[in-house]
Design an enzyme around this catalytic site. Structure first.
Site, mmCIF file in Angstrom:
data_model
loop_
_atom_site.group_PDB
_atom_site.id
_atom_site.type_symbol
_atom_site.label_atom_id
_atom_site.label_comp_id
_atom_site.label_asym_id
_atom_site.label_seq_id
_atom_site.Cartn_x
_atom_site.Cartn_y
_atom_site.Cartn_z
ATOM 1 N N ASP A 71 -7.497 33.967 -10.139
ATOM 2 C CA ASP A 71 -8.807 34.612 -10.107
ATOM 3 C C ASP A 71 -9.648 33.951 -9.026
ATOM 4 O O ASP A 71 -9.736 32.714 -8.957
ATOM 5 C CB ASP A 71 -9.504 34.497 -11.463
ATOM 6 C CG ASP A 71 -8.994 35.523 -12.463
ATOM 7 O OD1 ASP A 71 -8.033 36.257 -12.137
ATOM 8 O OD2 ASP A 71 -9.552 35.602 -13.576
ATOM 9 N N HIS A 220 -7.206 29.390 -11.545
ATOM 10 C CA HIS A 220 -8.394 29.628 -10.728
ATOM 11 C C HIS A 220 -8.288 28.831 -9.434
ATOM 12 O O HIS A 220 -7.957 27.637 -9.449
ATOM 13 C CB HIS A 220 -9.663 29.240 -11.483
ATOM 14 C CG HIS A 220 -10.014 30.191 -12.583
ATOM 15 N ND1 HIS A 220 -9.404 30.149 -13.814
ATOM 16 C CD2 HIS A 220 -10.895 31.225 -12.622
ATOM 17 C CE1 HIS A 220 -9.907 31.112 -14.580
ATOM 18 N NE2 HIS A 220 -10.806 31.774 -13.883
#
Length: 263
Positions: A71, A220
């Site tokens: 992400d 992430h």
């Protein structure tokens, strides 16, 4: 419940009435119960909702396959290193980006596409999809897709990851109607807090301890720990017999009969 009651009563008494454009149903936040012994997590009713609406969080084939996803809400200086590792180790991945990321780091998005990775839709402004109307959701998805198409050779998008992992059955159905497949995850940990990095060994261990056949891993790119640990993760998972494939391979398994997929 009371809100819905008064809306229905108003319709009966006064005829047509303005109804809130978004979902009336309270949204869910994606989550699961971790299993031990490297088995997929238990997702309860969430699994049924995805099954009924064409969403994914796992490859259920039982094969030792891994799907790496990242992400990208904003850039912290580590995505380049992550791309270097993926290229060096010949591993495909999917990057779910926001409008802020595309605006601030267009060269990285372009590089993702050029190096064969999937760029997924994480919305333009990162809103809660469960609070939006279908039209507003469409605007968010379209704007992000257009932004990526302007700076790269990827002109369309197929996968969406809802901001904050929130969803309803309705929001998933709407995304389907707009041409998107919801892609959740079966392996993740608290890695997004840039003020609480614990060293690459911690990130590495979190993944290795949870890894299971068919895992869709969420990482992430703002995490320095992830950037430092990624090469070790990939090498050790391969030693355990895992292979790495793209989300397209995961979806193709469902679309094609098994003998054709294995050709």
């Amino acid at each position: 419940m009371y809100k819905l009651y008064w809306i229905m009563l108003a319709v009966l008494l006064f005829g047509a009435v303005a109804v809130p454009a978004g979902n009336l149903v309270e949204g869910y936040g994606w989550g699961y119960k971790k299993n031990n012994n490297h088995q997929p997590p238990e997702v309860g009713k969430y699994g049924d909702i995805l099954e009924d609406n064409g969403g994914y969080y796992l490859d259920k084939s039982g094969e030792k396959v891994i799907y790496l996803t990242f992400d990208n809400g904003y850039e912290q200086g580590y995505t380049g290193k992550i791309l270097d590792v993926l290229k060096k180790r010949d591993v495909p991945a999917a990057f779910f980006v926001t409008g802020h990321y595309v605006e601030s780091s267009p060269e990285l998005v372009k590089r993702m596409v050029e190096e064969g990775h999937i760029v997924g839709n994480h919305s333009y402004h990162h809103p809660d999809f469960t609070k939006l109307s279908k039209q507003k959701m469409k605007e968010e998805l379209d704007k992000l897709q257009t932004a990526v198409a302007k700076i790269s050779d990827q002109k369309t998008m197929q996968y969406v990851r809802p901001p904050k992992g929130t969803f309803t059955e309705q929001s998933i159905k709407w995304a389907n109607e707009l041409g998107y497949i919801h892609m959740f995850w079966s392996l993740a940990f608290v890695d997004w807090n840039t003020n609480s990095q614990k060293g690459w060994q911690s990130a590495y261990q979190q993944v290795i301890d949870q890894v299971h056949p068919g895992a869709v891993i969420l990482l992430h790119t703002v995490s320095e720990d992830n950037a430092e640990a990624l090469e070790y993760m990939i090498d050790d998972m391969r030693k355990q017999g895992y292979t790495f494939k793209s989300l397209d391979d995961l979806v193709m398994k469902d679309l094609l009969p098994r003998p054709f997929y294995q050709l």
